[in-house]
Enzyme design. Structure first.
Site, PDB file in Angstrom:
ATOM      1  N   GLU A   1      43.395  36.921  37.823  1.00  0.00           N
ATOM      2  CA  GLU A   1      42.338  36.201  38.522  1.00  0.00           C
ATOM      3  C   GLU A   1      41.551  35.307  37.571  1.00  0.00           C
ATOM      4  O   GLU A   1      41.160  34.197  37.937  1.00  0.00           O
ATOM      5  CB  GLU A   1      41.399  37.187  39.225  1.00  0.00           C
ATOM      6  CG  GLU A   1      42.016  37.877  40.424  1.00  0.00           C
ATOM      7  CD  GLU A   1      42.587  36.884  41.425  1.00  0.00           C
ATOM      8  OE1 GLU A   1      41.869  35.936  41.805  1.00  0.00           O
ATOM      9  OE2 GLU A   1      43.755  37.050  41.809  1.00  0.00           O
TER      10      GLU A   1
ATOM     11  N   HIS B   1      42.408  27.257  42.952  1.00  0.00           N
ATOM     12  CA  HIS B   1      42.616  28.626  42.457  1.00  0.00           C
ATOM     13  C   HIS B   1      43.965  29.159  42.919  1.00  0.00           C
ATOM     14  O   HIS B   1      44.725  29.734  42.115  1.00  0.00           O
ATOM     15  CB  HIS B   1      41.483  29.524  42.968  1.00  0.00           C
ATOM     16  CG  HIS B   1      41.676  30.984  42.699  1.00  0.00           C
ATOM     17  ND1 HIS B   1      41.104  31.637  41.618  1.00  0.00           N
ATOM     18  CD2 HIS B   1      42.390  31.933  43.372  1.00  0.00           C
ATOM     19  CE1 HIS B   1      41.467  32.906  41.645  1.00  0.00           C
ATOM     20  NE2 HIS B   1      42.235  33.120  42.696  1.00  0.00           N
ATOM     21  N   GLU B   2      44.277  28.965  44.196  1.00  0.00           N
ATOM     22  CA  GLU B   2      45.552  29.464  44.721  1.00  0.00           C
ATOM     23  C   GLU B   2      46.736  28.697  44.121  1.00  0.00           C
ATOM     24  O   GLU B   2      47.774  29.295  43.809  1.00  0.00           O
ATOM     25  CB  GLU B   2      45.573  29.355  46.246  1.00  0.00           C
ATOM     26  CG  GLU B   2      44.489  30.160  46.950  1.00  0.00           C
ATOM     27  CD  GLU B   2      44.487  31.632  46.567  1.00  0.00           C
ATOM     28  OE1 GLU B   2      45.557  32.174  46.205  1.00  0.00           O
ATOM     29  OE2 GLU B   2      43.405  32.247  46.615  1.00  0.00           O
TER      30      GLU B   2
ATOM     31  N   HIS C   1      47.525  30.218  40.868  1.00  0.00           N
ATOM     32  CA  HIS C   1      48.384  31.412  40.950  1.00  0.00           C
ATOM     33  C   HIS C   1      49.862  31.009  40.978  1.00  0.00           C
ATOM     34  O   HIS C   1      50.700  31.602  40.295  1.00  0.00           O
ATOM     35  CB  HIS C   1      48.064  32.198  42.226  1.00  0.00           C
ATOM     36  CG  HIS C   1      46.938  33.169  42.073  1.00  0.00           C
ATOM     37  ND1 HIS C   1      46.883  34.121  41.075  1.00  0.00           N
ATOM     38  CD2 HIS C   1      45.811  33.346  42.819  1.00  0.00           C
ATOM     39  CE1 HIS C   1      45.781  34.843  41.205  1.00  0.00           C
ATOM     40  NE2 HIS C   1      45.112  34.390  42.252  1.00  0.00           N
TER      41      HIS C   1
END
Length: 290
Positions: free
Chosen positions: A219, A142-143, A146
Site C-alpha cells: 500500500e 493508486h490502483e 498496484h
C-alpha cells in the site's frame, strides 16, 4: 449465494488441476517418508489455488461486486473516467485496463488482473458521487500503481509459497505425532489427520500475518505511485477524504480487500491481520516523502 458458488467453483478447479498435474509428475501416490515427494505435492496444491484465483480474479471480482465494465462511455462522467484511466495507464507504462463501476455506497476502488496489460480498475458509485475529480484521479492512480508494480502476481507467488510450507510442515508434524505419540507404524492413522488439521490451522494463522505484512507494505508503494502520477497533494487529499469516511463498514468482499484503496481498521493483535496500514500512517508517509 453467488460468492458461495464462486468459492465452490474455484476449489473444484483447484482439485482438478492438482490431480492432473500430480499424475503428470508421477507423485499422485503420496508417501510422507519421502520429503521431496511431499514438498512437490504441497507446492502443486499450494500454487494451484493461488494461480487459479489469479487467473479468475477479474471474472470473480466482477461477479462478487456487481461491477459494470464501461465498454462504450454513455455519459460525460464515464468518458472522463475512461480517459483518466487511459492517461494514467500510459504514464505508468502499462496496457489499458478495463474500467468499471460497482454499486456500493462506500467510497472504495480496487484493481485486479493476472498481468500488467490485462487488468481491471473499478471504483464504487459512492466514491464517484462524493469525491472531487482530483481525489478520484488520485484513487485511480493508486490502483494503477498496484497494477504497474505487479502486486497481484507478487501476492499470488507469496501466497503460493506460504500455502506450500503450511501444508508441508503440517504433514510432517502430523506424521511425527502419529508415530511418536500414537505409535502407529502401519500408515497414517487418526492421530495423523487430527494433528495435521490442527497444525494447518495454527500455521495458517501465522502465515496470514506474513501475507498481511506484505500487503500493508504494498500500500505504501501504491500510494507513492499514485503521488507520482496524480500529485502528492491529491493523493493526501484522497486519503484524508477516506479517513473522514472510515467509520463506515466495508462492503468490499474479503477476497478483494487487499487490492482496494481502503479496508477496515483494526487495533491490537488484530492489527497484524490488516491488509492496509492505518490511513494516518499512510498520510504521514506521503508528507515525509514531500
Amino acid at each position: 449465494m453467488m460468492r458461495i458458488a464462486l468459492f465452490l467453483a474455484t476449489n473444484l478447479a483447484v482439485l482438478i488441476i492438482a490431480s492432473i498435474t500430480l499424475k503428470l509428475l508421477g507423485v499422485d501416490r503420496l508417501t510422507d517418508t519421502d520429503l521431496t515427494t511431499l514438498l512437490i505435492f504441497c507446492a502443486v496444491i499450494g500454487f494451484s489455488g493461488s494461480f487459479i484465483s489469479l487467473f479468475l480474479s477479474k471474472w470473480m471480482a466482477k461477479k462478487s461486486t456487481g461491477t459494470q465494465v464501461i465498454d462504450q462511455p454513455r455519459t460525460h462522467h464515464e468518458q472522463w473516467l475512461v480517459a483518466t484511466v487511459q492517461r494514467l495507464a500510459r504514464d505508468a507504462g502499462i496496457g489499458m485496463p478495463e474500467v468499471g463501476i460497482f454499486p456500493a455506497y462506500e467510497s472504495n476502488a480496487f484493481a485486479t488482473g493476472w498481468n500488467r496489460n490485462n487488468s481491471l480498475v473499478a471504483v464504487s458509485q459512492g466514491l464517484l458521487e462524493r469525491f472531487s475529480r482530483e481525489e478520484v484521479e488520485a484513487v485511480l492512480a493508486h490502483e494503477i500503481g498496484h497494477v504497474a508494480n505487479g502486486d497481484m502476481v507478487t501476492m499470488t507467488l507469496i501466497q503460493g509459497v506460504v500455502n506450500t510450507f503450511v501444508m508441508f510442515f503440517a504433514r510432517i508434524f502430523g506424521s511425527f505425532v502419529d508415530k511418536a505419540i500414537f505409535k502407529n507404524e502401519d500408515g497414517p492413522g487418526i492421530g495423523y489427520f487430527v494433528a495435521t488439521i490442527f497444525a494447518e490451522l495454527v500455521l495458517g494463522i501465522l502465515a496470514s500475518i506474513i501475507v498481511m505484512w506484505f500487503s500493508r507494505w504494498r500500500e505504501f508503494r501504491a500510494d507513492a505511485a499514485g503521488a507520482n502520477l496524480a500529485g502528492t497533494g491529491a493523493m493526501i487529499g484522497a486519503l484524508r477524504r477516506l479517513q473522514a469516511e472510515s467509520g463506515r463498514e466495508s462492503e468490499m468482499p474479503a477476497t478483494l480487500s487487499a487490492f482496494a484503496i481502503s479496508a477496515g481498521l483494526k487495533t491490537g493483535l488484530a492489527g497484524l491481520f490488516m491488509s492496509h496500514p492505518p490511513l494516518e500512517v499512510r498520510i504521514a508517509a506521503l508528507q515525509q516523502r514531500g
